[in-house]
Structure formats: structure tokens, C-alpha cells
Design a protein around this motif. Structure first.
Motif: not given
Length: 375
Positions: A220, A213, A138, A31, A142, A209, A140
Motif C-alpha cells: 500500500a 488493490r 498492514t 499505488n 489487514r 494490501d 491498510d
């Protein structure tokens, strides 16, 4: 026939899959990044025929040398992984496989799931010597988790280990699983003796993350965490920011940052030769640690590895070099292969999850033999 990557750490894009001998795939980029190499997907087909799966953008991946002499991994039960015939022609990576069952998984290396990561943390905290600490979240959302094993005390050393700054390097968390399992074994004399002399801070996954992913190298936000240690931020690299602040709070007497190398088929270490404060004492500690590890296990070697930095030329954005300079301590990056250890090959599984775990257990012995020299 169905090909899917809609699961934890899944990564593949299907271009074409009309017949078993014509399956065209591509690996998705991390990403917000151009890095890509990690793949993880599932093939469902009740046809017991040869399947030819071609990853057509392999030649443009982050580490093209990583495909030379590489064999992909497959599993029917997601527990036992084995190598399968794989060829690279400079552009395409082709996996050839005839399945014995309806569903089979393929991956760049044995995956280490986020669910298993949670099990590792929460089972460890049940030990009387272990605390599970959450440093923050994080991008995202987490948890950034650290396991504290042992207690501080007068003259006790502070030892840090981190793993999976690059999420696709799953062998690093398998290493940590073995290390943690042994450190918490109350019947292990090495572990008991070490906890009398040191307290450990362990981060089994620096990049949760990116792991979920299906990224190879970034978080991320597209940040390569092992280039963020000089100036991390909560906006782009909260993982490093939080761990770095905790290190500044606790101090560090020894640091090991656990990684995997795509191209080199060996286990090796990378040190701090290029940091500004590097001196004879630091050099002596590095040499002692390597000599000890060489004596402990044939899985380790010191002939093949990265070129050493010239004096004063170290990249201080890397975790091991920043820590080595900041705390003037023994600080190493440990690298394991994605392929096999060519000095001790296993043609069925190559370098594996189990071998990574055993190597982690061996490293605990090396720490035991050097702990008294750290300060």
C-alpha cells in the motif's frame, strides 16, 4: 457494454469502449509506484461478436518481455480459467475474444482472492496440528497471518515458506494452497513423517494490501517487499518487519520464498551463491535440493533461470538472500511462470492454478528428502 474492475484485485482503466471491436484500455500503476502489469477486469455484453481489447500501455509495463508469447486468461465462472488469443506488437497487448455468455472475466493470471485467502487460513486452523497466528497489521489494517504447523522439539528443524511478496504473482498462493493441503493431510505419510522432524511457519500471502488493490509488485505504501529485508520498517514495510522479527524469534533451518516470473516460461530456483557466508556445505544443500526436485517432477528444471551472483555480490535486501545469510541455512526463491512451462506445455490453460498447487505438493516431498541434512 460495460467494463469494470471494481472488485478484489481488479485493475483496468477504460479509455474507450464504443463498439466490441474498439475497446481501448490501460493498466493502472501500483499505488505510489511506477510498476504495473497485473490486470483483472470484467466485460459485460450480450452481443455474441468478436471483441478486440487493446491494452495500449503494455509496452511501458514493468516487464515488457513478459508479453512475448503470452496468452491472457478468461473465465465465465471465476473458477475455471482458460487461455485466449493474445498478441503483442511491442506497444499494445491485444486480446481477441468472442464470448459465449453475457459476462466474462479476464486476468493476467488466475486470481487468488482475499476471501479465498481467509478461507485457506481459517480452514487450516481447524487441524489439530495447526495454529493461526496474527503477527500484526498492514498499512491498510489487514492481518499479517502465519500458519504454524507442528510443534517445536529437540532436534526438530524450523522451516519457513512465504508467498506473494509481489501480489500479482498469484501462482505463489495457489502453490501454498497445495502445500498446506498436503501438509495437513493426516493420511499422507510424507506429511506425517515431516511433522515428526520439523515445525513449519507458512505465510500464504506476504502482501494482502497489494493483492486487494490489484498491484503487481508493491504494498500500500509503494514498497517492493522483496527489497526491504535488510532494513524493514512498520511505516513502509510492516509485512516484512513483522515476519522478519518472527523469524529471529524462531530461527530458520530452511526457507522457501515463492514467486512468479513474468518472462521465463519455466519453473526454477534462485539460490544464495553470492552471500558472504556461502560455503561448500551451503552449495551441497542447494544441489541436493535441486537434484531431488528434478527426480520428483518433470515440471521442474535447472537449465534456465537467473544468472548466479558472484561471490559476495548478493543483494541482501531480498528475502531469500537475507535469510540465507542471517541463518546460514538453505534458502531458495522458487519461481513459476505466468505463461506456460515450455518443457511440458498445456496449450489450453498454460501454467495454471492447478499446476501451481500440484507443484506445491511436490515440493513437500523434496523437503522430506532433505530435512535430515539441514543441520
Amino acid at each position: 457494454m460495460q467494463i469494470s474492475a471494481q472488485f478484489d484485485s481488479g485493475n483496468i482503466h477504460v479509455i474507450e469502449a464504443d463498439t466490441p471491436n474498439n475497446i481501448i484500455l490501460e493498466i493502472n500503476k501500483d499505488n505510489q509506484s511506477d510498476f504495473f502489469q497485473w490486470f483483472h477486469f470484467k466485460l459485460n455484453n450480450n452481443v455474441r461478436a468478436e471483441h478486440i481489447m487493446t491494452i495500449r500501455n503494455a509496452g511501458k509495463s514493468a516487464f515488457v518481455d513478459g508479453w512475448e508469447n503470452y496468452q491472457a486468461l478468461a473465465s465465465y465462472d471465476r473458477e475455471h480459467w482458460f487461455r485466449v488469443p493474445t498478441e503483442f506488437d511491442g506497444e499494445n497487448l491485444t486480446i481477441t475474444f468472442t464470448p459465449d455468455h453475457d459476462s466474462v472475466y479476464f486476468a493476467y493470471f488466475t486470481p487468488y482472492s482475499y476471501e479465498r485467502h481467509q478461507d485457506l487460513l481459517h480452514q487450516a486452523q481447524l487441524d489439530v496440528d495447526c495454529q493461526l497466528q496474527v503477527l500484526g497489521q498492514t498499512i491498510d489494517g489487514r492481518d499479517m497471518s502465519v500458519l504454524k504447523v507442528g510443534e517445536e522439539g529437540e532436534n526438530k528443524k524450523v522451516i519457513w515458506l512465504t508467498a506473494r511478496q509481489h501480489p500479482g504473482e498469484t501462482m505463489a498462493e495457489w502453490f501454498m494452497e497445495g502445500f498446506i493441503d498436503r501438509l495437513l493431510d493426516e493420511d499422507d505419510g510424507v506429511a506425517r513423517a515431516l511433522l515428526n522432524k520439523a515445525v513449519f511457519y507458512l505465510v500464504p500471502n506476504m502482501n494482502p494490501d497489494g493483492s486487494v488493490r490489484g498491484n503487481l509488485r508493491t504494498n500500500a505504501a509503494g514498497a517492493n517487499l522483496n527489497r526491504e529485508w535488510a532494513t524493514p520498517s512498520m511505516e513502509t514495510s510492516p509485512e516484512v518487519y513483522l515476519v522478519r522479527n518472527k523469524m529471529l524469534e524462531t530461527g530458520v533451518d530452511m526457507f522457501l520464498d515463492i514467486h512468479g516470473d513474468e518472462a521465463l516460461p519455466y519453473n526454477f530456483v534462485a539460490g544464495c551463491e553470492g552471500i558472504p557466508s556461502y560455503d561448500e556445505r551451503h552449495h551441497s544443500l542447494e544441489e541436493s535440493f535441486k537434484d531431488i526436485l528434478l527426480a520428483i517432477t518433470p515440471e521442474f528444471q535447472d537449465e534456465f533461470g537467473y544468472d548466479k551472483d558472484e561471490a559476495g555480490q548478493a543483494n541482501l535486501t531480498l528475502g531469500a538472500t537475507w535469510v540465507g545469510e542471517q541463518f546460514k541455512c538453505l534458502s531458495y526463491t522458487i519461481e513459476m511462470p505466468f505463461k506456460d512451462n515450455d518443457l511440458l506445455p498445456d496449450h489450453s490453460v498454460g501454467w495454471s492454478d492447478n499446476r501451481s498447487s500440484l507443484f506445491g505438493r511436490d515440493v513437500l516431498t523434496a523437503i522430506y528428502h532433505i530435512v535430515d541434512e539441514l543441520r
